[in-house]
Design a protein around this motif. Structure first.
Motif, PDB file in Angstrom:
ATOM      1  N   THR A  36      36.337 -18.612 -74.124  1.00  0.00           N
ATOM      2  CA  THR A  36      36.715 -19.376 -72.940  1.00  0.00           C
ATOM      3  C   THR A  36      35.925 -18.864 -71.743  1.00  0.00           C
ATOM      4  OG1 THR A  36      38.532 -19.887 -71.408  1.00  0.00           O
ATOM      5  CG2 THR A  36      38.793 -17.931 -72.783  1.00  0.00           C
ATOM      6  N   PRO A  37      34.839 -19.549 -71.396  1.00  0.00           N
ATOM      7  CA  PRO A  37      33.995 -19.104 -70.287  1.00  0.00           C
ATOM      8  C   PRO A  37      34.572 -19.548 -68.948  1.00  0.00           C
ATOM      9  CG  PRO A  37      33.029 -21.037 -71.276  1.00  0.00           C
ATOM     10  CD  PRO A  37      34.301 -20.770 -72.018  1.00  0.00           C
ATOM     11  N   GLY A  38      35.533 -18.834 -68.482  1.00  0.00           N
ATOM     12  CA  GLY A  38      36.169 -19.157 -67.222  1.00  0.00           C
ATOM     13  C   GLY A  38      37.518 -19.802 -67.410  1.00  0.00           C
ATOM     14  N   SER A  39      38.458 -19.409 -66.565  1.00  0.00           N
ATOM     15  CA  SER A  39      39.816 -19.918 -66.651  1.00  0.00           C
ATOM     16  C   SER A  39      40.458 -19.817 -65.276  1.00  0.00           C
ATOM     17  CB  SER A  39      40.616 -19.104 -67.676  1.00  0.00           C
ATOM     18  OG  SER A  39      41.952 -19.538 -67.740  1.00  0.00           O
ATOM     19  N   ALA A  40      41.583 -20.524 -65.116  1.00  0.00           N
ATOM     20  CA  ALA A  40      42.317 -20.448 -63.862  1.00  0.00           C
ATOM     21  C   ALA A  40      43.037 -19.117 -63.713  1.00  0.00           C
ATOM     22  CB  ALA A  40      43.329 -21.590 -63.780  1.00  0.00           C
ATOM     23  N   ALA A  41      43.165 -18.384 -64.820  1.00  0.00           N
ATOM     24  CA  ALA A  41      43.782 -17.052 -64.811  1.00  0.00           C
ATOM     25  C   ALA A  41      43.148 -16.240 -65.931  1.00  0.00           C
ATOM     26  CB  ALA A  41      45.292 -17.147 -65.022  1.00  0.00           C
ATOM     27  N   ARG A  42      43.214 -14.945 -65.835  1.00  0.00           N
ATOM     28  CA  ARG A  42      42.738 -14.111 -66.933  1.00  0.00           C
ATOM     29  C   ARG A  42      43.623 -14.318 -68.153  1.00  0.00           C
ATOM     30  NH1 ARG A  42      41.782  -8.650 -63.299  1.00  0.00           N
ATOM     31  NH2 ARG A  42      39.905  -9.382 -62.216  1.00  0.00           N
TER      32      ARG A  42
END
Length: 300
Positions: A36-42
């Motif tokens: 997941t290359p980037g998310s709204a949260a870790r």
């Protein structure tokens, strides 16, 4: 290799419940390793400990400088603070960070000097950098900065493909999400934005084929929802000119190897997906796994 589980609505935000549902959708489709290359949260720690869920390699939160992303949806940072933030996200995740390298076509891309400083700093701590790029300048800067992966790569200058191959920059074109919207875009009233988008899309399949022929590692990612549809990306990679085996590898053994996990070897993780017939001969069977084995357990 490119999916964002955990949120479906920018207004609703990130949810552990949604994250688990999305990951189960991936798993039941035969995806046993998710990047997941980037998310709204870790991505929370409990995901790795849940034996029912795919393994996850995360890039932490999207890193967005002013005007280059949905406000408040990622980690908003100034250009001056971007290098430090990138190192922090890479250390907090699985060694990856994700930078939004550009946004709308009428906005400037992240400066090359800034992006190069990010890549150098993250590499210095043993991490890797994924760059969202969909404009010509954004894609060019990602390559010239030495990014580890181009996410989307729309409007990529084909003259940069040999450099990508030489320096090991991977290409994750997410063709399926663009292809799904192509007819809708064509039906829109002519405008500068519509024409820009369609020009970028028309160049993507030839660029993917050229990159593959040049030795660039092509990887399969779907980007948007629903989750569990990586077989559609395999189909688009075949349409772009990859052999069925190469397209399947982009979603399987090539992707797994690139992320540092062994495949079907002695001592490797006991992750296996089985089909009733050979998917390299009939890719349509990818939509119907007959057995999914994760960490040595039959889970679907």
């Amino acid at each position: 290799m490119h999916t964002h589980p955990g949120t479906e609505d920018r207004n609703a935000g990130f949810s552990d419940t949604t994250l688990r549902r999305h990951l189960l959708d991936h798993r039941d489709a035969g995806v046993l390793l998710v990047r997941t290359p980037g998310s709204a949260a870790r991505i929370p720690d409990w995901v790795e400990d849940d034996p029912e869920l795919p393994r996850v390699r995360s890039a932490g939160r999207w890193l967005a400088t002013p005007g280059r992303f949905f406000p408040g949806f990622g980690r908003d940072v100034s250009e001056a603070d971007l290098v430090q933030a990138a190192v922090e996200e890479a250390k907090a995740a699985n060694g990856w960070c994700k930078v939004i390298g550009d946004w709308h076509p009428d906005q400037l891309a992240l400066p090359l000097e800034t992006l190069t400083a990010v890549v150098d700093a993250v590499h210095a701590v043993g991490g890797r950098v994924a760059v969202h790029c969909q404009t010509a300048d954004g894609s060019a800067n990602a390559v010239l900065a030495g990014a580890d992966s181009l996410e989307h790569g729309m409007h990529l200058d084909p003259d940069l493909i040999d450099r990508m191959a030489a320096q090991g920059t991977a290409f994750v074109p997410t063709l399926s999400v663009f292809g799904a919207g192509a007819d809708r875009r064509r039906a829109q009233e002519p405008s500068a934005r519509r024409d820009w988008w369609l020009a970028g899309w028309e160049g993507m399949l030839p660029n993917v084929e050229a990159a593959h022929q040049a030795g660039v590692r092509i990887l399969a990612g779907t980007d948007s929802f629903p989750c569990g549809t990586v077989m559609t990306e395999v189909d688009w990679l075949v349409r772009a000119g990859l052999s069925t085996e190469a397209a399947l590898g982009a979603a399987s053994w090539e992707a797994r190897s690139w992320l540092g996990l062994p495949g079907l070897v002695d001592g490797g993780p006991a992750d296996l997906v089985a089909y009733d017939s050979d998917p390299t001969l009939d890719p349509s069977v990818l939509a119907r796994p007959s057995r999914v084995i994760l960490r040595g357990r039959v889970v679907a």
